[in-house]
Design an enzyme around this catalytic site. Structure first.
Site, PDB file in Angstrom:
ATOM      1  N   THR A  49       0.864  -1.177   0.000  1.00 21.93           N
ATOM      2  CA  THR A  49       0.000   0.000   0.000  1.00 21.93           C
ATOM      3  C   THR A  49       0.902   1.228   0.000  1.00 21.93           C
ATOM      4  OG1 THR A  49      -1.698  -1.173   1.226  1.00 21.93           O
ATOM      5  CG2 THR A  49      -1.761   1.217   1.342  1.00 21.93           C
ATOM      6  N   LYS A  74      -6.785   1.515  -3.300  1.00 21.64           N
ATOM      7  CA  LYS A  74      -6.452   0.897  -2.019  1.00 21.64           C
ATOM      8  C   LYS A  74      -6.454   1.938  -0.902  1.00 21.64           C
ATOM      9  CE  LYS A  74      -5.272  -2.337   0.842  1.00 21.64           C
ATOM     10  NZ  LYS A  74      -3.968  -2.938   1.077  1.00 21.64           N
ATOM     11  N   LYS A 107       0.588   3.587   9.604  1.00 25.90           N
ATOM     12  CA  LYS A 107       1.186   3.771   8.280  1.00 25.90           C
ATOM     13  C   LYS A 107       0.163   4.265   7.249  1.00 25.90           C
ATOM     14  CE  LYS A 107       1.925  -0.140   5.934  1.00 25.90           C
ATOM     15  NZ  LYS A 107       0.994  -0.112   4.777  1.00 25.90           N
TER      16      LYS A 107
END
Lengths: 309, 309
Positions: free
Chosen positions: A106, A182, A250
């Protein structure tokens, strides 16, 4: 899934970089579909488990990549992906022309676009292919892949995608689109976990029957995929990590950075990120992301169920 | 649904206070199930529509309540509910002993508890019974009711509940529990709409194909009931109010007040409330709650689909 042996050809060589919960499952799915699979990981233990399961190992990622038709990169983020490709001992310059690098981390769409350009100038294809579905679906070759890239990249990656995924969304011919889809999913997922934990712990604070809350909410307009999936961890008092707090530190961090550069305000994502940061700062970074409920409990004196076995 | 005629008794008299989108459907469902229904509303127009559909009217809520077995209060909030019961011309002192007041407004659980005590001292039952499901399900007698109250209150309300609802959750013998469950649902619903609008408008800002985003997200871990239900309004550019921004200004406001008095932090709900307030302040208070997407677009220069017909 097509097994390559059916085609009576020499099996294609697939290299999987990163044999964690997702990568191991993906490597085994490729093996099952007939690929000659080389697994690479910084953990010697992970590699030896893969070899025991019939896979091959290599002395370095460059050695492995040299003979690969397909490299599947299952590392955590953009920095690790860049390092795999262009760091010391990186593989960008040893991959064969016409081979494909399938990148599942990602990351910011802009970074995916940059990496793709850098590889395509070397005649190596880049498929921007973030995954979702969790470890169990990875092991069964049933992931969802949000993919974008050139027709040639899709074509070179097709058999591997079929082996690893139940569903491949084809989101355009430009690397970065997969990453963008995503990120939108991660924004929602991250906010929904935080909202689920805010709600269930408030219910605890009010003394409600939490099993009943779960029953009512999952049948009501307040439901989300994440509420339904994560709140059972809270009800069981079991914070064994299936997906850790740090993942959303993250991913919501990437959202913040992207949104800031787009001059786009994200107050919900920002509030959620602060809670993940607080949970990490309080020592729960490697625990299950439903640990946000424990954080809310600590901050309010609410009592949550404890693990019974 | 049981029709009362089957029992060959004189029909029970049910009074419905508030003939809005929900109340009208509930009144008609009661009528269909064989109740003798009196409809009351400050809008003469709503009352005359109900009379044309076969209902009865009354000159005041007190006159109506005097002969009622069951009063169903479908007003907006705690203040209106208090006014119906204890304001000038209120009905608390004219309702017959043994009759039941079914209160469907979303409100602070503590207020529901107080109203219940005040009625029970008059030998009138109080059922704390917030509803969900929307106007269409109200019209079909298929609401979800989150109910709490004494056994006697449930017993007195049973036939009416069966006529109005597909599902009645029985959440305990204390008024307030129903309200608390409803607030937990509203917390999640309000945050999820805001998150859905934050995400879809960010996708627009990034230039993604929004129909594809809807397809991917509704099949992914980022999905929520609200994303699936509200984002089609954004894709159609149609902000005709099915549920208005002001509803969540109210409900997330109640959450804030409750959470503050519980000393419980609600950063997600607080961020969402600010967005509903901003949408209301920007003139969209009576528009559909998916108008938060238009607010995000205004704040960022993103382009959303416009209504085509």
């Amino acid at each position: 899934m097509t097994t390559l042996q059916e085609n009576a050809e020499t099996p294609q060589v697939a290299v999987v970089i990163g044999l964690g919960a997702m990568g191991m499952g993906m490597a085994l799915s490729l093996k099952k579909a007939g690929f000659d699979v080389i697994g690479v990981d910084i953990s010697a233990d992970a590699v030896s488990r893969f070899v025991q399961a019939g896979g091959r190992s290599a002395s370095s990622i460059a050695e492995a990549a040299r003979e690969a038709d397909i490299v599947v990169s299952v590392v955590v983020n953009a920095a690790q992906t860049e390092n795999v490709l262009f760091g010391t001992g990186g593989i960008a310059d040893v991959m064969r022309p016409g081979s494909v690098f399938i990148s599942s981390a990602t990351m910011d769409p802009a970074v995916a676009g940059k990496l793709s350009s850098q590889l395509e100038t070397r005649a190596v294809h880049y498929l921007d292919a973030p995954i979702s579905g969790g470890a169990a679906r990875a092991a069964n070759g049933e992931l969802t892949v949000m993919a974008s890239g050139t027709k040639a990249a899709f074509s070179a990656a097709r058999r591997a995608l079929d082996a690893m995924a139940a569903k491949v969304y084809e989101l355009g011919d430009t690397a970065g689109a997969g990453a963008a889809f995503k990120m939108i999913n991660q924004l929602l997922a991250g906010v929904h976990i935080a909202a689920a934990c805010e709600a269930i712990t408030l219910a605890a604070k009010m003394g409600l029957d939490l099993d009943k809350v779960y029953e009512v909410i999952t049948a009501s307009a307040g439901n989300s995929w994440m509420f339904e999936n994560r709140i059972p961890h809270v009800l069981a008092g079991d914070y064994t990590p299936l997906s850790a707090i740090e993942i959303f530190v993250k991913d919501l961090g990437i959202i913040q950075d992207m949104a800031r550069s787009e001059r786009y305000p994200v107050p919900l994502s920002a509030a959620a990120l602060q809670m993940y940061l607080a949970a990490s700062g309080a020592g729960m970074g490697r625990d299950d992301d439903s640990s946000l409920a424990r954080l809310y409990a600590q901050l309010s004196g609410a009592s949550l169920p404890e693990k019974t076995r």
